[in-house]
Design a protein around this motif. Structure first.
Motif, PDB file in Angstrom:
ATOM      1  N   UNK A  11      39.188  44.941  31.261  1.00  0.00           N
ATOM      2  CA  UNK A  11      39.567  43.751  30.505  1.00  0.00           C
ATOM      3  C   UNK A  11      40.299  42.777  31.425  1.00  0.00           C
ATOM      4  N   UNK A  12      40.298  41.524  31.066  1.00  0.00           N
ATOM      5  CA  UNK A  12      41.021  40.518  31.853  1.00  0.00           C
ATOM      6  C   UNK A  12      42.521  40.648  31.598  1.00  0.00           C
ATOM      7  N   UNK A  13      43.292  39.972  32.444  1.00  0.00           N
ATOM      8  CA  UNK A  13      44.728  39.951  32.223  1.00  0.00           C
ATOM      9  C   UNK A  13      45.062  39.399  30.851  1.00  0.00           C
ATOM     10  N   UNK A  14      44.390  38.327  30.473  1.00  0.00           N
ATOM     11  CA  UNK A  14      44.613  37.711  29.163  1.00  0.00           C
ATOM     12  C   UNK A  14      44.280  38.679  28.031  1.00  0.00           C
ATOM     13  N   UNK A  69      55.068  34.187  34.314  1.00  0.00           N
ATOM     14  CA  UNK A  69      54.949  35.021  35.519  1.00  0.00           C
ATOM     15  C   UNK A  69      53.945  34.465  36.535  1.00  0.00           C
ATOM     16  N   UNK A  70      53.428  33.266  36.282  1.00  0.00           N
ATOM     17  CA  UNK A  70      52.547  32.615  37.253  1.00  0.00           C
ATOM     18  C   UNK A  70      51.153  33.196  37.330  1.00  0.00           C
ATOM     19  N   UNK A  71      50.610  33.651  36.193  1.00  0.00           N
ATOM     20  CA  UNK A  71      49.260  34.228  36.195  1.00  0.00           C
ATOM     21  C   UNK A  71      48.249  33.397  35.405  1.00  0.00           C
ATOM     22  N   UNK A 126      40.527  36.889  35.051  1.00  0.00           N
ATOM     23  CA  UNK A 126      40.130  37.846  36.079  1.00  0.00           C
ATOM     24  C   UNK A 126      40.329  39.266  35.551  1.00  0.00           C
ATOM     25  N   UNK A 127      39.376  40.186  35.851  1.00  0.00           N
ATOM     26  CA  UNK A 127      39.519  41.566  35.403  1.00  0.00           C
ATOM     27  C   UNK A 127      40.765  42.198  36.025  1.00  0.00           C
ATOM     28  N   UNK A 128      41.484  42.959  35.240  1.00  0.00           N
ATOM     29  CA  UNK A 128      42.738  43.561  35.713  1.00  0.00           C
ATOM     30  C   UNK A 128      42.505  44.493  36.894  1.00  0.00           C
ATOM     31  N   UNK A 129      41.350  45.146  36.964  1.00  0.00           N
ATOM     32  CA  UNK A 129      41.098  46.062  38.081  1.00  0.00           C
ATOM     33  C   UNK A 129      40.938  45.308  39.398  1.00  0.00           C
ATOM     34  N   UNK A 153      51.622  41.075  35.751  1.00  0.00           N
ATOM     35  CA  UNK A 153      51.029  41.307  34.436  1.00  0.00           C
ATOM     36  C   UNK A 153      51.899  42.264  33.616  1.00  0.00           C
ATOM     37  N   UNK A 154      52.443  43.291  34.286  1.00  0.00           N
ATOM     38  CA  UNK A 154      53.358  44.202  33.606  1.00  0.00           C
ATOM     39  C   UNK A 154      54.598  43.483  33.109  1.00  0.00           C
ATOM     40  N   UNK A 155      55.096  42.565  33.927  1.00  0.00           N
ATOM     41  CA  UNK A 155      56.267  41.784  33.537  1.00  0.00           C
ATOM     42  C   UNK A 155      55.929  40.864  32.360  1.00  0.00           C
ATOM     43  N   UNK A 156      54.727  40.286  32.386  1.00  0.00           N
ATOM     44  CA  UNK A 156      54.290  39.444  31.263  1.00  0.00           C
ATOM     45  C   UNK A 156      54.234  40.247  29.977  1.00  0.00           C
TER      46      UNK A 156
END
Length: 253
Positions: free
Chosen positions: A94-97, A121-123, A129-132, A142-145
């Motif tokens: 999955x994407x970050x979003x 967090x500036x993403x 973009x896919x998280x992998x 992304x974890x912080x988001x």
């Protein structure tokens, strides 16, 4: 519970068989502060944070968070906390979003919460973009988001700058420092980057072998260190001297 504190622990203890990871810990985390939680590897920091999140149960003692008591108010406590513990786990396909969208739905937050967290967090430009395919630093962001989404009143962050370059470390430190005033929240942050902690924290708790060596405002640590004969030029040197002295005392026992 003192009204100025949002988190208090009372003789909080966690043992695994004969090994005690956290021993009779009494923390006092002030509302609206950034609290730097310090200690060498294995000191018990992550175990303490996991107890706050209900990921492991205390062997003895208890804690209050926002006047709620564990374990009676466990679910209610979790609703007040955004957390980032160790390496964050995501769905790589999955994407970050999309990963943040799952968290948003679970928490019942408005759709704008994902956009807000990504921007914080500036993403934003990497949202699809896919998280992998994220770099280690992007995964940390992304974890912080995920922890920040919905602006929870309490944030528990374990090594939030792992994998970031110096620019990224500076950005996250600036962000963490701004959160109490910007969102009226309290931040408990653990980090091995002591110069960064020195720049972001109001209060410090120093843990070694599961026991609290010092707790208080940074300026009080300097006076404590001076009286004890420890170096006072910076937090890192004071910390290393305190840990070394405690370890030497333990060897005598």
């Amino acid at each position: 519970m003192n009204n100025r504190n949002i988190i208090e622990t009372m003789d909080l203890t966690k043992s695994y068989g004969d090994f005690t990871a956290v021993s009779h810990l009494n923390l006092h985390i002030r509302r609206g502060s950034v609290y730097g939680f310090l200690g060498p590897n294995g000191a018990g920091k992550s175990t303490t944070m996991k107890m706050f999140l209900g990921l492991t149960s205390p062997t003895e003692g208890t804690f209050h968070i926002e006047h709620k008591t564990y374990p009676k108010d466990r679910i209610s406590i979790l609703k007040d906390i955004g957390s980032f513990i160790e390496a964050p786990a995501f769905y790589g396909n999955l994407t970050g979003e999309e990963n943040l969208e799952i968290i948003r739905r679970i928490l019942g937050l408005p759709k704008s919460a994902v956009d807000d967290a990504l921007e914080l967090v500036g993403l934003t430009e990497h949202r699809r973009k896919l998280a992998r395919r994220y770099s280690l630093g992007m995964k940390q962001r992304l974890g912080l988001a995920g922890a920040l989404i919905g602006h929870p009143p309490i944030l528990i962050l374990d090594e939030p700058t792992n994998g970031l370059d110096p620019v990224g470390i500076h950005e996250i430190r600036t962000l963490v420092r701004s959160l109490p005033e910007k969102y009226d929240c309290t931040v408990l942050v653990s980090s091995h980057l002591l110069p960064e902690v020195e720049l972001m924290a109001d209060d410090i708790g120093i843990l070694n072998h599961g026991q609290l060596l010092f707790e208080g405002p940074l300026q009080e640590l300097e006076g404590y260190a001076e009286n004890a004969g420890f170096p006072t030029c910076n937090l890192e040197e004071t910390f290393l001297a305190m840990i070394d002295a405690d370890n030497q005392e333990r060897r005598k026992c």
